[in-house]
Scaffold this motif. Structure first.
Motif, mmCIF file in Angstrom:
data_model
loop_
_atom_site.group_PDB
_atom_site.id
_atom_site.type_symbol
_atom_site.label_atom_id
_atom_site.label_comp_id
_atom_site.label_asym_id
_atom_site.label_seq_id
_atom_site.Cartn_x
_atom_site.Cartn_y
_atom_site.Cartn_z
ATOM 1 N N UNK A 148 6.553 -6.946 14.885
ATOM 2 C CA UNK A 148 6.671 -7.318 16.302
ATOM 3 C C UNK A 148 6.008 -8.696 16.540
ATOM 4 N N UNK B 297 0.811 -1.222 0.000
ATOM 5 C CA UNK B 297 0.000 0.000 0.000
ATOM 6 C C UNK B 297 0.849 1.280 0.000
ATOM 7 N N UNK B 298 2.024 1.236 0.588
ATOM 8 C CA UNK B 298 2.872 2.438 0.578
ATOM 9 C C UNK B 298 3.323 2.742 -0.849
ATOM 10 N N UNK C 101 -5.278 -10.279 14.688
ATOM 11 C CA UNK C 101 -6.662 -9.855 14.444
ATOM 12 C C UNK C 101 -6.880 -8.398 14.067
ATOM 13 N N UNK C 102 -5.845 -7.590 13.969
ATOM 14 C CA UNK C 102 -6.114 -6.218 13.517
ATOM 15 C C UNK C 102 -4.948 -5.649 12.723
ATOM 16 N N UNK C 103 -5.232 -4.582 11.972
ATOM 17 C CA UNK C 103 -4.235 -3.971 11.092
ATOM 18 C C UNK C 103 -3.024 -3.497 11.882
ATOM 19 N N UNK C 104 -1.838 -3.811 11.364
ATOM 20 C CA UNK C 104 -0.616 -3.332 12.000
ATOM 21 C C UNK C 104 0.536 -3.438 11.005
ATOM 22 N N UNK C 105 1.306 -2.363 10.906
ATOM 23 C CA UNK C 105 2.431 -2.347 9.968
ATOM 24 C C UNK C 105 3.711 -2.518 10.770
ATOM 25 N N UNK D 201 -6.258 0.025 -3.983
ATOM 26 C CA UNK D 201 -6.387 -1.436 -3.979
ATOM 27 C C UNK D 201 -7.102 -1.866 -2.696
ATOM 28 N N UNK D 202 -7.589 -3.106 -2.659
ATOM 29 C CA UNK D 202 -8.238 -3.597 -1.441
ATOM 30 C C UNK D 202 -7.239 -4.140 -0.416
ATOM 31 N N UNK D 203 -5.944 -4.017 -0.677
ATOM 32 C CA UNK D 203 -4.964 -4.683 0.194
ATOM 33 C C UNK D 203 -4.923 -4.053 1.578
ATOM 34 N N UNK D 204 -4.966 -4.896 2.595
ATOM 35 C CA UNK D 204 -4.829 -4.436 3.971
ATOM 36 C C UNK D 204 -3.773 -5.297 4.660
ATOM 37 N N UNK D 205 -3.093 -4.712 5.654
ATOM 38 C CA UNK D 205 -1.924 -5.368 6.243
ATOM 39 C C UNK D 205 -2.209 -5.825 7.668
ATOM 40 N N UNK E 296 0.863 -13.462 23.479
ATOM 41 C CA UNK E 296 -0.465 -14.029 23.181
ATOM 42 C C UNK E 296 -0.366 -15.117 22.117
ATOM 43 N N UNK F 154 0.351 3.914 -3.106
ATOM 44 C CA UNK F 154 0.083 5.329 -2.804
ATOM 45 C C UNK F 154 0.983 6.241 -3.637
#
Ligand SMILES: Cc1cc2nc3c(=O)[nH]c(=O)nc-3n(C[C@H](O)[C@H](O)[C@H](O)COP(=O)(O)OP(=O)(O)OC[C@H]3O[C@@H](n4cnc5c(N)ncnc54)[C@H](O)[C@@H]3O)c2cc1C
Lengths: 395, 85
Positions: free
Chosen positions: A286, A221-222, A279-283, A231-235, A290, A225
């Motif tokens: 790490x 996505x970077x 479970x959630x977006x993070x770039x 695009x539909x891409x999510x990280x 858990x 841009x």
């Protein structure tokens, strides 16, 4: 192993962003099959330091859609003689791959996949608990009573390989044919004039080029841009871990969607283990406690005797996810800007076929026939390639 | 353990929450073109940044908004929809 070029030239015929397996494979096939050697691969870190060096190396072709099965099968065939092709041992090891079913609906999906697979000539069959137990006597078929195993999709060609060596093999082969690999060189901008790529800006200066192949996985996505493409891409991050080395006891690869785990034993004797996507977006790469706790708990349901085994390392990678769990490959609305992306948690196995088909696509400025189902356009036209049923546990 | 602050229940382990993605205004389904609708349905702002996101505290079904840096995973603040602009 590599010649390290010192200076960037002012222009190249093709610039490839990202020296992961995908970018290096494309460079290799551009040089070997299309005679295009005035190529620079630009890498902000080091060769294979992205998801290529972070993945759990499962190779299989028992997907769900006809587009997917044909594509991944072509990849498995390329893998089988890659070591010879490179003259480098990739530790390619055919193990047999079980996708376990703990519910009736999972059994139904496995049967569906087996039929699609067989139709396209891919070895794949539904097997029962007896077969599984015979193949791996140390498995607890009842999974501690929580989630008894009812059957599995068994895919005999399922394999693992040494991931770093794949990047090195493609990189060396590309170098030998004249391609330049520039590490420590980040792309910071892409110049577009009149809808066409004309150059890239890097941390080490400007390069003129009319063709850019973007193979940057979790950074996609970077880069999109920079050229103004949606695009539909999510990280989301995907994590993995390995145990201390043990004597060989696990011949096969086991995957359980219900327990969110997968496991194989490497040539070094380590258990290589992974779970589902964070479970959630993070770039970020790490890793978390858990993850280790959750994965270990489920691992013990299946293999209780591992309770005293120690975890040696854990890590994470950034996965470029798509809504339909199929990749985004090929041409884009910007002329000369090609994408090899959306590889999420499952793109290592596709490295050879991606390199081959993207090289063809860049050389001919037209999508290779194996990738037409993966175009970015499919999200404009509501014609998705639904691969989730075969790809939803990361591997 | 990572904590997230629910505006109703206070700081709780992040495993009690469900992430529902960035807040995005929907186009008028009756007025927009198919392509505008496809853009809304599928495309995302996938680049890192400070984003306003929907989260839900699952046990109490409390929906709220979090402002979060998606590169550093730092939550700046959380609030109930309507309670603050
Ligand atoms: C934990 C984990 C487990 C996985 N397990 C499996 C598995 O078992 N089987 C499977 O098939 N797949 C698996 N995958 C997915 C697989 O790893 C990836 O899809 C695949 O390796 C992607 O390769 P790549 O070459 O496209 O990307 P990468 O290897 O990530 O390479 C991209 C490169 O681009 C560079 N880059 C980024 N931005 C820039 C810039 N601006 N300028 C220059 N360079 C830049 C990065 O530094 C990086 O080296 C897993 C992924 C993870 C994270």
């Amino acid at each position: 192993m590599f010649t390290a070029p010192t200076e960037l030239k002012s222009a190249y015929d093709v610039v490839i962003i990202g020296a992961g397996g995908h970018g290096l494979a494309a460079a290799y096939y551009l040089a070997r099959e299309h005679g295009i050697t005035n190529v620079a691969v630009l890498e902000k870190g080091y060769i294979g330091g992205g998801n290529t060096g972070r993945n759990t190396t499962i190779i299989r072709s028992n997907y769900l859609t006809p587009e997917g099965v044909k594509f991944y099968d072509a990849s498995v065939h390329l893998w089988q003689d890659l070591s010879e092709d490179f003259d480098l041992n990739l530790f390619y090891s055919t193990r047999g791959h079980f996708t376990l079913a703990h519910t009736d609906s999972a059994v139904r999906t496995m049967r569906w996949r087996a039929e699609v697979n067989k139709h396209y000539g891919v070895e794949s069959e539904l097997v029962g608990p007896d077969f599984i137990k015979r193949s791996c006597p140390s498995i607890d078929i009842s999974c501690n009573g929580h989630a008894p195993i009812l059957g599995a999709l068994y895919h005999a060609p399922g394999s693992i390989a040494r991931h770093d060596a794949v990047a090195w093999g493609y990189g060396r082969g590309a170098c030998q044919r004249g391609v330049e690999i520039h590490q420590q060189t980040a792309v910071t901008g892409i110049e577009v004039k009149g809808g066409k790529v004309v150059g890239v800006q890097t941390s080490r200066g400007h390069i003129a080029t009319n063709k850019v192949l973007c193979a940057v996985a979790g950074s996609t996505p970077r880069l999109t841009d920079m050229v103004g493409i949606q695009t539909p891409i999510y990280i989301h991050p995907l994590q993995a871990m390995v145990s201390e080395p043990m004597k060989p006891w696990l011949d096969h690869i086991f995957v359980s969607g219900s327990l969110h785990i997968y496991i194989s034993q490497s040539a070094r004797g380590e258990l290589v283990m992974g779970a589902s996507l964070d479970p959630y977006e993070l770039h970020s790469t790490r890793s978390t406690l858990d993850f280790t706790e959750g994965l270990s708990a489920h691992m013990l349901d299946m293999f209780p005797f591992l309770s005293n085994v120690k975890v040696n390392r854990q890590w994470g990678g950034m996965s470029d996810m798509t809504p339909d769990f199929a990749p985004i490959m090929g041409k884009t609305p910007v002329e000369g800007f090609y994408l090899d992306s959306g590889w999420g948690t499952w793109g290592f196995k596709a490295t050879p076929v991606c390199g081959k088909t993207m090289a063809w696509t860049v050389a001919n400025d037209s999508p290779h026939e194996l990738i037409t189902g993966f175009s970015l356009d499919r999200f404009r036209n509501y014609s998705l390639t639904g691969e989730k049923g075969a790809a939803s546990v990361g591997h | 353990m990572k904590l997230l602050t629910c505006p109703v229940n206070g700081a709780r382990p992040v495993s009690e929450f469900t992430y529902w993605g960035e807040i995005r205004p929907a186009p008028d389904a009756n007025a927009c073109t198919d392509h505008e609708w496809a853009d809304y349905v599928f495309n995302r702002n996938g680049a890192p940044g400070v984003k306003r996101e929907w989260w839900c505290h699952t046990p109490s079904n409390t929906w709220f908004i979090a402002e979060r840096d998606t590169e550093k995973d730092r939550v700046m603040r959380t609030w109930l929809p309507g309670s603050e602009a």
